[in-house]
Write a protein that holds these residues in place. Sequence first.
Motif, PDB file in Angstrom:
ATOM      1  N   ARG A  97      -4.045 -11.897  11.875  1.00 59.23           N
ATOM      2  CA  ARG A  97      -3.142 -12.720  11.054  1.00 59.23           C
ATOM      3  C   ARG A  97      -2.861 -12.082   9.689  1.00 59.23           C
ATOM      4  O   ARG A  97      -2.526 -12.764   8.734  1.00 59.23           O
ATOM      5  N   GLY A  98      -3.010 -10.763   9.617  1.00 60.88           N
ATOM      6  CA  GLY A  98      -2.575 -10.047   8.435  1.00 60.88           C
ATOM      7  C   GLY A  98      -1.071  -9.825   8.504  1.00 60.88           C
ATOM      8  O   GLY A  98      -0.429 -10.087   9.530  1.00 60.88           O
ATOM      9  N   LYS A  99      -0.507  -9.314   7.426  1.00 65.71           N
ATOM     10  CA  LYS A  99       0.937  -9.112   7.369  1.00 65.71           C
ATOM     11  C   LYS A  99       1.264  -7.631   7.184  1.00 65.71           C
ATOM     12  O   LYS A  99       1.010  -7.066   6.120  1.00 65.71           O
ATOM     13  N   PRO A 100       1.834  -6.996   8.215  1.00 66.66           N
ATOM     14  CA  PRO A 100       2.278  -5.613   8.040  1.00 66.66           C
ATOM     15  C   PRO A 100       3.518  -5.558   7.161  1.00 66.66           C
ATOM     16  O   PRO A 100       4.434  -6.370   7.309  1.00 66.66           O
ATOM     17  N   VAL A 101       3.528  -4.626   6.234  1.00 60.06           N
ATOM     18  CA  VAL A 101       4.676  -4.404   5.356  1.00 60.06           C
ATOM     19  C   VAL A 101       5.161  -2.985   5.618  1.00 60.06           C
ATOM     20  O   VAL A 101       4.446  -2.015   5.364  1.00 60.06           O
ATOM     21  N   PHE A 102       6.367  -2.868   6.149  1.00 57.86           N
ATOM     22  CA  PHE A 102       6.889  -1.563   6.530  1.00 57.86           C
ATOM     23  C   PHE A 102       7.627  -0.881   5.386  1.00 57.86           C
ATOM     24  O   PHE A 102       8.255  -1.542   4.551  1.00 57.86           O
ATOM     25  N   VAL A 103       7.539   0.457   5.369  1.00 51.54           N
ATOM     26  CA  VAL A 103       8.431   1.277   4.558  1.00 51.54           C
ATOM     27  C   VAL A 103       9.008   2.343   5.483  1.00 51.54           C
ATOM     28  O   VAL A 103       8.412   2.679   6.515  1.00 51.54           O
ATOM     29  N   VAL A 114       5.838   8.531   1.771  1.00 49.04           N
ATOM     30  CA  VAL A 114       4.833   8.116   0.788  1.00 49.04           C
ATOM     31  C   VAL A 114       5.450   7.748  -0.560  1.00 49.04           C
ATOM     32  O   VAL A 114       4.856   6.982  -1.326  1.00 49.04           O
ATOM     33  N   SER A 115       6.655   8.249  -0.841  1.00 53.15           N
ATOM     34  CA  SER A 115       7.301   7.935  -2.121  1.00 53.15           C
ATOM     35  C   SER A 115       7.756   6.476  -2.182  1.00 53.15           C
ATOM     36  O   SER A 115       8.073   5.971  -3.264  1.00 53.15           O
ATOM     37  N   THR A 138      -0.164  12.755   7.246  1.00 54.93           N
ATOM     38  CA  THR A 138       0.510  12.197   6.085  1.00 54.93           C
ATOM     39  C   THR A 138      -0.094  12.800   4.814  1.00 54.93           C
ATOM     40  O   THR A 138      -1.237  13.256   4.821  1.00 54.93           O
ATOM     41  N   ASP A 139       0.656  12.796   3.731  1.00 56.95           N
ATOM     42  CA  ASP A 139       0.168  13.323   2.457  1.00 56.95           C
ATOM     43  C   ASP A 139      -0.975  12.442   1.946  1.00 56.95           C
ATOM     44  O   ASP A 139      -0.766  11.427   1.282  1.00 56.95           O
ATOM     45  N   MET A 140      -2.201  12.847   2.265  1.00 55.60           N
ATOM     46  CA  MET A 140      -3.362  12.016   1.923  1.00 55.60           C
ATOM     47  C   MET A 140      -3.719  12.078   0.443  1.00 55.60           C
ATOM     48  O   MET A 140      -4.405  11.180  -0.057  1.00 55.60           O
ATOM     49  N   ASP A 141      -3.260  13.092  -0.270  1.00 54.68           N
ATOM     50  CA  ASP A 141      -3.468  13.113  -1.721  1.00 54.68           C
ATOM     51  C   ASP A 141      -2.744  11.936  -2.372  1.00 54.68           C
ATOM     52  O   ASP A 141      -3.320  11.190  -3.174  1.00 54.68           O
TER      53      ASP A 141
END
Length: 373
Positions: A97-103, A114-115, A138-141
């Motif tokens: 029941r969490g909410k995914p927020v997409f970019v 990541v920007s 993904t750019d983990m830094d």
Amino acid sequence: MKVNFYTSNREYIEKKNEFDRAIQAVVEKGNFILGEQVAQLEKDIEKYTGAKYAIGVASGTDALIIASDVLGFKDGKEVITSPFTFLASTSCITKHRGKPVFVDIDEDTFGIDVSKIEERVNENTVGILPIHLFDQMTDMDKIMDIANRHKLKVLEDAAEAFGMRWKGNSETYRHSGTIGDFGVYSFFPTKTLGGYGDGGMIVTNDEDLAKKVKSLRVHGASKKYHYDYIGYNSRLDTLQASILSVKLKYIDEAIKKREEIADLYKERLADCEFIRLPKVKGEQKQVYYVFNILAEKRDELAEYLKQNEIGYSIYYPMPLHLQKCFEYLGYKKGDFPVAERVSKQILALPIYPEITAEEVEFVCETIKKFYRK
């Protein structure tokens, strides 16, 4: 010439005696649930990846679900992730029941942009779920910088990324899954390290997180029939662990072969103006779990490959924000234009260590023949 998208038969035949001995040892001893082979594989994964703790579970999906539970990705809290991925990368949030927020995704890598992450952070955000897809991390830094500044948890979905390593601005390379709070691997048969059925693993460098995962995978028990949590029935099968242990011995060789195949694809398709390949960003070591192209007239090309008995797959034909099961999130067509555009062009070609150069040549020539028509 028939070219399978994937087959396990060649690898099995090549190492038949080793696989048979490993399986037979489990059957003869009869310790099928969390047997010694599971414990040994966990130790070997720790050694290979540098993670302090590795805990085997029943699948990569279960690994995501359990890790999301432990990190508090639930009860209305928001987790930022990508809409261009496999269902499990997001369903693990909604299961609690969490909410995914997409970019949206990056035009060049097809991974999360990541920007765009930080602008979606608010007081209800608890985590970031980066997905290491399309043969690179993904750019983990940048991910960890955002997470540290906003006190967010990071769950690395490295289901397709076993063996990938990120250097970025660090002095050393770090394995996928070992940088955030948790990382997960899938051992689905097609994966770079794949079993002969389902299997998964959670890795972490945090002792307390590891202890909770070990409890949750056996119904939440601290010892037999004593339950501290309402947990799961999710244990890596001993037979699968025995098979994976054989494969792990040859993993670097398998990764090298995948790279050689990918290089051959790149060379043979370089002069095809209708094909575009993803670009790698950041200092890292790739692993070619899949070989994706962006193709003009993708669907027509796919049909032509099928007619010529060439296997393929499409990762992914529809972004998650447009899937019926996520309608309630309120997204609409046009919200993530890059993901939507890439989903209509992307196509995965056959790649696995045992595929032959002749088969790759045939695939490439068939593609170029299609565009010459």
